[in-house]
Scaffold this active site. Structure first.
Site, PDB file in Angstrom:
ATOM      1  N   ARG A 162      -3.424   9.940 -22.582  1.00 21.45           N
ATOM      2  CA  ARG A 162      -2.043   9.481 -22.706  1.00 21.45           C
ATOM      3  C   ARG A 162      -1.497  10.028 -24.017  1.00 21.45           C
ATOM      4  NH1 ARG A 162      -5.109   4.912 -21.104  1.00 21.45           N
ATOM      5  NH2 ARG A 162      -4.525   4.094 -19.052  1.00 21.45           N
ATOM      6  N   HIS A 253       3.556  13.139 -19.772  1.00 23.18           N
ATOM      7  CA  HIS A 253       2.711  12.290 -18.923  1.00 23.18           C
ATOM      8  C   HIS A 253       2.304  13.013 -17.642  1.00 23.18           C
ATOM      9  CE1 HIS A 253       0.886   8.512 -17.866  1.00 23.18           C
ATOM     10  NE2 HIS A 253       1.511   8.487 -16.700  1.00 23.18           N
ATOM     11  N   ARG A 256      -1.115  14.623 -17.848  1.00 19.24           N
ATOM     12  CA  ARG A 256      -2.247  13.732 -17.560  1.00 19.24           C
ATOM     13  C   ARG A 256      -2.418  13.578 -16.054  1.00 19.24           C
ATOM     14  NH1 ARG A 256      -5.193   8.858 -18.937  1.00 19.24           N
ATOM     15  NH2 ARG A 256      -4.556   7.070 -17.671  1.00 19.24           N
ATOM     16  N   HIS A 279      -8.801   3.943 -16.073  1.00 12.14           N
ATOM     17  CA  HIS A 279      -8.185   2.975 -15.167  1.00 12.14           C
ATOM     18  C   HIS A 279      -9.135   1.805 -14.937  1.00 12.14           C
ATOM     19  CE1 HIS A 279      -5.298   6.138 -13.271  1.00 12.14           C
ATOM     20  NE2 HIS A 279      -4.833   5.626 -14.393  1.00 12.14           N
TER      21      HIS A 279
END
Length: 307
Positions: A162, A253, A256, A279
């Site tokens: 991130r 973003h 990613r 995650h």
């Protein structure tokens, strides 16, 4: 709008937020959003019921009142996604308060959030991602800034970081190891392999950077020596995608997202990608990565016993 919240409810909200910050490692922007969400909810209840109430009443809010609050939020233009976040905050606060007060908050905790379609940045193609890496360093005439931008973007795409994680690196991380320990959302840590290209890009930036990179200070610096603002990387990406004719979805973003999608398309294991992205659940990774029909059919043809 003036908020109408009892002192006891305000104190309880502050105590809950303090716990989220201290024990759960919630990010500052999460704390800010949750604070506004729950404060608005508490104020609505006071106005809706004609006066502030004690803490016990806040754990026993009937479903009708909760739905009235949700309808009010929707009426003032809150999107389904934002309303789902607000309800999550309200549930979190109410559950914490009920446990502290020894009460039953079943009605609030069982409320269903509005459905919404998760909007995710579209991935770049492999060629487009390579073009971005090649051209992002051309956006500045200052060599060290050009090297800095290239290093940040390489980390986003090469490691799936991130932007906050990349800009959160300190001087102590240089030279980059083969494996980085990244602290992501909620304070969760993960190990991320670092490609030689990423290590080389960061090393080049460090060799040109005119500022002393203290071990405890930020690795990536702005033009005046302070911590690099993520908006600067967003602006660099805007210039780069304009030159390459890429869509507006080509954001930091999206790099990613491209990292995950390209790994999966190349045969990467979904659970391994889940760990690399940090995650908490596999379902998030499944929603985050996009695999084209051709790739799915190839897997089907190779794996299905009747194929």
């Amino acid at each position: 709008m003036t908020l109408v919240i009892s002192p006891a409810a305000r104190d309880a909200l502050e105590a809950w937020l303090t716990q989220l910050r201290a024990l759960d490692g919630a990010a500052d922007h999460t704390i800010t959003a949750y604070s506004a969400d729950v404060a608005g909810y508490l104020s609505f209840l006071s106005l809706h019921r004609g006066g502030t109430e004690g803490l016990a009443a806040l754990t026993a809010v009937p479903l009708a009142d909760l739905r009235a609050w949700m309808a009010h939020e929707k009426g003032r233009g809150l999107s389904p996604r934002s309303l789902a976040r607000a309800l999550s905050a309200v549930k979190g606060f109410t559950g914490w308060l009920a446990e502290r007060e020894g009460a039953d908050a079943t009605a609030v905790l069982s409320a269903r959030a509005p459905k919404f379609r998760r909007k995710l940045p579209r991935p770049l193609s492999v060629d487009a991602a390579a073009d971005v890496l090649d051209r992002v360093g051309d956006q500045s005439l200052e060599p060290w800034i050009a090297a800095r931008d290239a290093a940040v973007v390489t980390l986003l795409y090469g490691c799936g970081l991130r932007i906050s994680e990349a800009l959160g690196l300190t001087g102590a991380t240089h030279p980059l190891p083969e494996v980085l320990r990244i602290t992501g959302k909620g304070g969760k840590q993960r190990l991320v392999p670092v490609l030689p290209a990423a290590r080389a890009a960061v090393a080049r930036y460090v060799s040109l950077c005119p500022f002393e990179l203290a071990a405890t200070g930020p690795l990536f610096r702005g033009a005046r020596g302070g911590a690099l603002n993520p908006r600067q990387i967003a602006l660099v990406m805007e210039k780069t995608r304009a030159q390459l004719g890429l869509p507006a979805s080509a954001t930091p973003h999206a790099l990613r997202h491209s990292f995950a999608t390209h790994l999966l398309s190349a045969g990467g294991d979904l659970r391994a990608i889940q760990e690399l992205l940090g995650h908490a659940s596999l379902s998030t990774t499944q929603g985050y990565t996009a695999v084209d029909t051709q790739r799915l059919m190839e897997v089907y043809d190779k794996a299905h016993p009747r194929a």
